[in-house]
Design a protein around this motif. Sequence first.
Motif, PDB file in Angstrom:
ATOM      1  N   UNK A  31       0.836  -1.197   0.000  1.00 11.25           N
ATOM      2  CA  UNK A  31       0.000   0.000   0.000  1.00 11.25           C
ATOM      3  C   UNK A  31       0.878   1.258   0.000  1.00 11.25           C
ATOM      4  N   UNK A  32       0.405   2.299  -0.683  1.00 10.39           N
ATOM      5  CA  UNK A  32       1.057   3.593  -0.597  1.00 10.39           C
ATOM      6  C   UNK A  32       0.805   4.175   0.796  1.00 10.39           C
ATOM      7  N   UNK A  33       1.843   4.753   1.399  1.00 11.01           N
ATOM      8  CA  UNK A  33       1.774   5.195   2.784  1.00 11.01           C
ATOM      9  C   UNK A  33       1.761   6.719   2.857  1.00 11.01           C
ATOM     10  N   UNK A 104     -12.046   4.952  27.467  1.00 16.52           N
ATOM     11  CA  UNK A 104     -10.594   4.917  27.617  1.00 16.52           C
ATOM     12  C   UNK A 104      -9.992   3.755  26.836  1.00 16.52           C
ATOM     13  N   UNK A 105     -10.747   2.665  26.714  1.00 16.75           N
ATOM     14  CA  UNK A 105     -10.255   1.497  25.980  1.00 16.75           C
ATOM     15  C   UNK A 105     -10.171   1.743  24.480  1.00 16.75           C
ATOM     16  N   UNK A 106     -10.746   2.849  23.990  1.00 21.31           N
ATOM     17  CA  UNK A 106     -10.662   3.175  22.558  1.00 21.31           C
ATOM     18  C   UNK A 106      -9.297   3.728  22.171  1.00 21.31           C
ATOM     19  N   UNK A 107      -8.464   4.031  23.157  1.00 22.18           N
ATOM     20  CA  UNK A 107      -7.137   4.571  22.859  1.00 22.18           C
ATOM     21  C   UNK A 107      -6.349   3.582  22.003  1.00 22.18           C
ATOM     22  N   UNK A 108      -5.614   4.105  21.050  1.00 27.65           N
ATOM     23  CA  UNK A 108      -4.814   3.246  20.188  1.00 27.65           C
ATOM     24  C   UNK A 108      -4.566   3.890  18.841  1.00 27.65           C
ATOM     25  N   UNK A 109      -4.016   3.104  17.942  1.00 24.61           N
ATOM     26  CA  UNK A 109      -3.702   3.572  16.591  1.00 24.61           C
ATOM     27  C   UNK A 109      -4.757   3.062  15.624  1.00 24.61           C
ATOM     28  N   UNK A 110      -5.308   3.966  14.822  1.00 21.84           N
ATOM     29  CA  UNK A 110      -6.330   3.627  13.847  1.00 21.84           C
ATOM     30  C   UNK A 110      -5.772   3.859  12.440  1.00 21.84           C
ATOM     31  N   UNK A 111      -6.085   2.935  11.550  1.00 19.38           N
ATOM     32  CA  UNK A 111      -5.588   2.995  10.178  1.00 19.38           C
ATOM     33  C   UNK A 111      -6.754   3.109   9.207  1.00 19.38           C
ATOM     34  N   UNK A 112      -6.660   4.078   8.301  1.00 14.96           N
ATOM     35  CA  UNK A 112      -7.665   4.259   7.252  1.00 14.96           C
ATOM     36  C   UNK A 112      -7.048   3.800   5.931  1.00 14.96           C
ATOM     37  N   UNK A 113      -7.726   2.883   5.251  1.00 19.95           N
ATOM     38  CA  UNK A 113      -7.226   2.325   3.988  1.00 19.95           C
ATOM     39  C   UNK A 113      -8.237   2.581   2.885  1.00 19.95           C
ATOM     40  N   UNK A 117      -9.081  -3.590  -6.098  1.00 17.85           N
ATOM     41  CA  UNK A 117      -8.326  -4.798  -6.411  1.00 17.85           C
ATOM     42  C   UNK A 117      -6.889  -4.500  -6.817  1.00 17.85           C
ATOM     43  N   UNK A 118      -6.642  -3.310  -7.335  1.00 17.31           N
ATOM     44  CA  UNK A 118      -5.311  -3.001  -7.864  1.00 17.31           C
ATOM     45  C   UNK A 118      -4.641  -1.818  -7.183  1.00 17.31           C
ATOM     46  N   UNK A 119      -5.344  -1.082  -6.331  1.00 18.59           N
ATOM     47  CA  UNK A 119      -4.783   0.150  -5.773  1.00 18.59           C
ATOM     48  C   UNK A 119      -5.049   0.204  -4.276  1.00 18.59           C
ATOM     49  N   UNK A 120      -4.068   0.761  -3.523  1.00 21.00           N
ATOM     50  CA  UNK A 120      -4.220   0.814  -2.067  1.00 21.00           C
ATOM     51  C   UNK A 120      -3.431   2.004  -1.509  1.00 21.00           C
ATOM     52  N   UNK A 121      -4.111   2.841  -0.703  1.00 19.60           N
ATOM     53  CA  UNK A 121      -3.479   3.954   0.000  1.00 19.60           C
ATOM     54  C   UNK A 121      -3.888   3.873   1.462  1.00 19.60           C
ATOM     55  N   UNK A 122      -2.940   4.126   2.368  1.00 20.37           N
ATOM     56  CA  UNK A 122      -3.259   3.987   3.780  1.00 20.37           C
ATOM     57  C   UNK A 122      -2.658   5.124   4.593  1.00 20.37           C
ATOM     58  N   UNK A 123      -3.375   5.543   5.645  1.00 23.28           N
ATOM     59  CA  UNK A 123      -2.919   6.565   6.576  1.00 23.28           C
ATOM     60  C   UNK A 123      -3.296   6.159   7.990  1.00 23.28           C
ATOM     61  N   UNK A 124      -2.780   6.863   8.996  1.00 29.68           N
ATOM     62  CA  UNK A 124      -3.027   6.449  10.377  1.00 29.68           C
ATOM     63  C   UNK A 124      -3.157   7.656  11.301  1.00 29.68           C
ATOM     64  N   UNK A 125      -3.754   7.409  12.471  1.00 33.57           N
ATOM     65  CA  UNK A 125      -3.895   8.441  13.501  1.00 33.57           C
ATOM     66  C   UNK A 125      -3.889   7.749  14.858  1.00 33.57           C
ATOM     67  N   UNK A 126      -3.308   8.410  15.861  1.00 31.49           N
ATOM     68  CA  UNK A 126      -3.294   7.875  17.219  1.00 31.49           C
ATOM     69  C   UNK A 126      -4.310   8.627  18.072  1.00 31.49           C
TER      70      UNK A 126
END
Length: 426
Positions: A31-33, A104-113, A117-126
């Motif tokens: 995936x493109x980052x 409080x248990x929702x804390x963590x790192x979330x990734x949006x993709x 079938x042929x293309x993928x881009x991904x980002x993240x937020x804490x």
Amino acid sequence: MVFLPLTCAVVIISCVYGRPPLPPLPTKDGCYLVDPEVATFRVEGEAVILSFPIFSHVLEKRNIAPPTAEYSITKDNEMEGTNYQGEGRVQQQDNQLWLLPALASDSGKYTCTYRNETYCVTGSIKLHVYEPTLVDMKKLTHKVTAAVGETLTLECPSLRNFNKTDSMIEWYKDSNTTAPPAGRAGSFQQHRGKLMIPAVKRTHAGIYTCKLRVRINNQQYKVSRVYLLHVQGPDPEITTKSTVPNISVTSDPGLISTSTVNTPIVQPPVIVSPLNGTVFESPHGSGLKLFCQVLTECQTADSTEVTWLVNSQTVESSYLDKRALQGGRRVTRVSKGCQIELRLIVEPITEEDEKSELKCVTQNKGGRREVVAQLRLEDSTFTWVVVAAGAVISFLTVVSVFLYVLFKPRRKKNRDYFLARQSSTF
């Protein structure tokens, strides 16, 4: 010889048809980052909407929109990611994640993709969600610095994802039960959810909280944001010598010795970059990433504040609110102490940004420093004319050399053959 003309041709085509292509994104796991978002800090029990503005800007800027692609938001853990649906306490709504309410248990790192079938881009937020009894105010606050006598306007930040049309924003200072007095007679004024201080005084320093109730899916939820206002900076501490009693066990119970105590000097922070008067130029429609780098003593790094101001207003209160992102504070140890770096991303750049004033402000117990820079729209037409002219000249030079080598007269070779034949005759 063939590569250079092709490169020139690409540059010429780029000049004719627009800016050259953007540099490729890094890849990870196919995936493109995209750069991570600014971390989010919230309080348990309130509604939280996680969005990915940097991720969305990259998709829009690079015109990435496969017709069959879909967004997928997952939470990272030790075993496997968790996918969310469009209902329940945690809901995915297109490219946003709604937590109604957050725990409080929702804390963590979330990734949006964003993939097909042929293309993928991904980002993240804490995301960090604190229990009300364990709230870390340093993390929750949006820091603001103002000078005595300055006119200051505070606007409840980071609420663009909530529908506030039916809600009234209430402001509180220092205590959750005491709202600042409003009206012409008081030192505070409120108008359309904004808190205005006509003339800032030292006594105005403190914590300001804006609160409101929002309605989502016919349910009401609480939302709050916090400002930490500093008024000027206290005078630098001066080393003093004082004599204090030093009570110790001696042979004479009535004897009290004295000792000298030195109060350490706290040095004010130093802004390494940008320099005062720096002009940041960028073409229309492009993005701009700025960094404010501050040098300070390592023992005061955590208490040293760094912030960006736009036309003497906070980023969230300025006209750049929807196009600028401030955050990504990073502290690194260097040879002369510790360096604090704070990022400011502005995109896209428009005519409205011409000659806007950007100010980096830093402050600790030792004092306050600031530098003023300016945004300027780059004259892209002139730049591309120069690039195109250089490309054309380079291309014609290469073609001329190639043609000269190809059609150069070979008289010297014939003359050598004639002299060799004449010598053999003799």
